[in-house]
Structure formats: structure tokens, C-alpha cells
Design a protein around this motif. Structure first.
Motif, PDB file in Angstrom:
ATOM      1  N   UNK A  81       0.807  -1.233   0.000  1.00 47.35           N
ATOM      2  CA  UNK A  81       0.000   0.000   0.000  1.00 47.35           C
ATOM      3  C   UNK A  81       0.830   1.268   0.000  1.00 47.35           C
ATOM      4  N   UNK A  82       2.080   1.205   0.509  1.00 49.99           N
ATOM      5  CA  UNK A  82       2.838   2.445   0.642  1.00 49.99           C
ATOM      6  C   UNK A  82       4.313   2.226   0.345  1.00 49.99           C
ATOM      7  N   UNK A  83       5.043   3.328   0.298  1.00 48.16           N
ATOM      8  CA  UNK A  83       6.467   3.306  -0.027  1.00 48.16           C
ATOM      9  C   UNK A  83       7.282   2.623   1.062  1.00 48.16           C
ATOM     10  N   UNK A  84       6.929   2.864   2.309  1.00 47.13           N
ATOM     11  CA  UNK A  84       7.691   2.305   3.429  1.00 47.13           C
ATOM     12  C   UNK A  84       7.704   0.782   3.384  1.00 47.13           C
ATOM     13  N   UNK A  85       6.562   0.185   3.121  1.00 46.69           N
ATOM     14  CA  UNK A  85       6.488  -1.278   3.040  1.00 46.69           C
ATOM     15  C   UNK A  85       7.313  -1.801   1.882  1.00 46.69           C
ATOM     16  N   UNK A  86       7.273  -1.130   0.759  1.00 45.89           N
ATOM     17  CA  UNK A  86       8.067  -1.548  -0.397  1.00 45.89           C
ATOM     18  C   UNK A  86       9.554  -1.482  -0.080  1.00 45.89           C
ATOM     19  N   UNK A  87       9.986  -0.414   0.566  1.00 42.43           N
ATOM     20  CA  UNK A  87      11.396  -0.293   0.929  1.00 42.43           C
ATOM     21  C   UNK A  87      11.806  -1.372   1.925  1.00 42.43           C
ATOM     22  N   UNK A  88      10.906  -1.694   2.846  1.00 51.16           N
ATOM     23  CA  UNK A  88      11.190  -2.747   3.826  1.00 51.16           C
ATOM     24  C   UNK A  88      11.417  -4.093   3.123  1.00 51.16           C
ATOM     25  N   UNK A  89      10.613  -4.405   2.128  1.00 50.08           N
ATOM     26  CA  UNK A  89      10.775  -5.653   1.393  1.00 50.08           C
ATOM     27  C   UNK A  89      12.097  -5.676   0.620  1.00 50.08           C
ATOM     28  N   UNK A  90      12.488  -4.533   0.088  1.00 49.14           N
ATOM     29  CA  UNK A  90      13.756  -4.472  -0.657  1.00 49.14           C
ATOM     30  C   UNK A  90      14.934  -4.675   0.290  1.00 49.14           C
TER      31      UNK A  90
END
Length: 350
Positions: A81-90
Motif C-alpha cells: 500500500x505504501x512506499x515504506x512497506x516496499x522499501x522494507x521488502x527491498x
């Protein structure tokens, strides 16, 4: 006067069938080497590469459809849903990058330290999204885990994969030739893994500038990779002799190194080869070193498990081979020390 007789050897030429057999054998060896090293690179493509897409459900569905049209089966998409979650996965190495549509300014987030090949693919996608989107909308690219400035293409890390495999094999060969005793050979392999890890990590990190992160962690990753290779080959040699070294060379060099995915990404290798490569020391070692150097050790659990399993296997094989050699030596000594049975002499008759 002493006449010296010249040293003579068999000067008769080999039979033509022997020559033909040798030529065919060499041709087969060259063909196998070419297939082993060239096939994964020649068939490398984007398929099943995990990425994240952040944004509203409608926008995510639109991107998923567009990606499937351009590269069918190319990406394994995780919706967030958001940028923070995407960065966490990376950062946790669960995905290689992300397409972020959660804000007014769309962006593509890459991690070149995880894979330069995937990062370049995502950058190309960003260009395509800019051209296909609303006029005036520019899709920016942000590198969340960049490679060192002294080696921005990661060539040192990719080139260092083969020497690590060769170092482990060479250690097993030299220890077999120069050191007697299975236990001493195993201790020598572990000692070389430690010194080799210190040296290789220093060269890659301080001289070539190809690594970042903790020097101690990088040393441990390299040492564990060398130990997994050398101990396994030593164990095979202790059981099978020189045939064991040949089997180890085939597994580590001809299978493990080309399928390691160190230069690209395991997911970009054809079919099941990338998965197989991650179960062998070269592939697991490459992933572990990337994790320690650029991701603070995140995503290293699977690689450590694989390498520890190979180290354990090599140690068990060395133990079995050492016990068998010890029993064979004891049997030989008992046979040598046992005096032959005396044959009773026949009684004298008058």
C-alpha cells in the motif's frame, strides 16, 4: 672405460584409434565446458523476478496488466500500500525493487547491490512508464541499495565468484598431495578458509572497493564459502580417492559456478537452474556475501543454512573416510605382527 647405455623409452608411435579416441574425448570436454558456462548466460532472461508494486488497487492492477503484456511471466509481483512497506521488502531482500505509485510523483525503486541486471531492467521500465503515462509526468529512479562508488557495476563481486570456487578446489588438491591424515587435512582446510577469507575480503573491500559493510562479516561469508567447497571435496576424496576430487570439481565448478547467478540473479537463469544453483556453495556464497556487504546481513538465512549443511556434509565424509583408513591401517598392522602358524612336523619312524 665405462660405456653408458642411453636411457630408452617406448618410442613407438601410438595407434591411430588411440589418437582418434583422445581427440573425441577432448572435443567432448570442450563441449561440456561450453554448455556449462555459456548456456545459463545465453538463456538468461527476466522470469519470476520478485518485485513490489505500491499504490491504490486500481493503479496496481493497471501496472500488473502492463507488465504481463510487455514481459509475460517476467515478474512475481507483491502488492503493497505504501512506499515504506516496499522499501522494507527491498532491504530484507524479499524483492529486487519496486514500482511506487502511492504518491503524486511515481518512482521506481531499485537495489543495484542485489542485482545490476534487474536494476537495469527496472530502469528501462521506468523510461517506458514515463513515455506511456500522462504527458509531463516523469518517473524517477531511486537506488535504495547502491553499489560502491569505486565499483558501480559490481564487476569485482561478479568476477570474484570463480576464484572462490577454484580456491576451495585447489585447497583440497594440495592438502591431499602434501598433508597426510584426514584430520590434519580437514584442519588445514578450515585454516585456509579463515586466512583466505581475510585476504579475499581485504582485496575486494579495501583495494578494489567492490564491497561495503562490515569487513568481519564479509570475511565470515567468504570463509564459510571456501570451507564448504574444500571440506566437501576433501570428504569425497577420502572416500573415493581421486575420483572424489573429479566429482567435487564437476559439482562445484561445472554446475555450481555457472548456476550461481552471481553476475545476474538466480531468477534470471533458465528454468530450475537458478533454484539448483542456490543449493550449491557458489550460489549460496554469492548471496550471503551480497547480504553481508550491502544489506546488513538481511536475507542471509537460507544461504547460511545451505553452506553450513555443505560444511557438515564434508566433515562427516572426512570422518567416515578417516575411520575407514584407520581400520585399514590397524588391520594391516595386525596382519604384519601375527606370526605364521607353525606346521606340526611328522613323527620320525624307525
Amino acid at each position: 672405460m665405462t660405456t653408458r647405455i642411453p636411457f630408452t623409452t617406448n618410442t613407438f608411435p601410438s595407434r591411430w584409434p588411440t589418437v582418434a579416441t583422445t581427440v573425441l574425448l577432448l572435443t567432448a570436454i570442450v563441449s561440456v565446458l561450453l554448455v556449462a558456462f555459456a548456456w545459463p548466460s545465453a538463456r538468461s532472461s527476466v522470469h519470476g523476478v520478485p518485485i513490489a508494486v505500491a499504490g491504490p488497487p486500481a493503479a496496481v492492477t493497471q501496472i500488473r496488466t502492463a507488465l504481463d503484456q510487455r514481459l509475460p511471466g517476467g515478474f512475481d509481483i507483491t502488492e503493497v500500500t505504501d512506499t515504506t512497506t516496499a522499501e522494507h521488502l527491498i532491504r530484507d531482500r524479499q524483492v529486487y525493487g519496486a514500482i511506487d505509485l502511492s504518491s503524486a510523483s511515481p518512482q521506481v525503486i531499485v537495489a543495484s547491490a542485489a542485482s545490476t541486471a534487474v536494476a537495469q531492467t527496472l530502469q528501462t521500465m521506468a523510461t517506458g512508464l514515463s513515455q506511456a503515462g500522462t504527458p509531463g509526468t516523469q518517473v524517477t529512479v531511486r537506488d535504495l541499495a547502491a553499489l560502491p562508488a569505486r565499483d558501480p557495476r559490481g564487476t569485482g563481486l561478479a568476477a570474484g565468484a570463480l576464484p572462490l570456487v577454484m580456491g576451495g578446489l585447489l585447497a583440497a588438491v594440495l592438502l591431499t598431495r602434501l598433508v597426510h591424515g584426514t584430520a590434519r587435512r580437514a584442519i588445514g582446510a578450515l585454516a585456509f578458509a579463515a586466512t583466505g577469507g581475510l585476504t579475499v575480503a581485504a582485496i575486494l573491500q579495501f583495494w578494489l572497493g567492490s564491497l561495503s559493510g562490515s569487513y568481519q562479516a564479509n570475511t565470515g561469508a567468504i570463509a564459510l564459502t571456501i570451507a564448504a567447497t574444500s571440506l566437501t571435496v576433501l570428504g569425497l576424496e577420502s572416500l573415493l580417492g581421486y575420483a572424489g576430487i573429479g566429482i567435487g570439481a564437476v559439482v562445484m565448478m561445472l554446475i555450481g559456478n555457472p548456476l550461481s547467478g552471481t553476475a545476474t540473479a538466480p531468477e534470471m537463469l533458465p528454468g530450475w537452474s537458478g533454484t539448483l544453483g542456490q543449493l550449491l556453495p557458489p550460489g549460496a556464497g554469492g548471496r550471503l556475501l551480497r547480504s553481508t556487504a550491502f544489506f546488513d546481513g538481511r536475507g542471509a538465512t537460507h544461504a547460511i543454512t545451505v553452506l553450513v549443511a555443505w560444511v557438515t556434509l564434508g566433515a562427516v565424509l572426512c570422518l567416515i573416510g578417516g575411520l575407514r583408513a584407520h581400520r585399514a591401517t590397524d588391520t594391516g598392522l595386525r596382519t604384519t605382527r601375527t606370526p605364521p602358524a607353525e606346521t606340526p612336523s611328522a613323527p620320525l619312524t624307525a
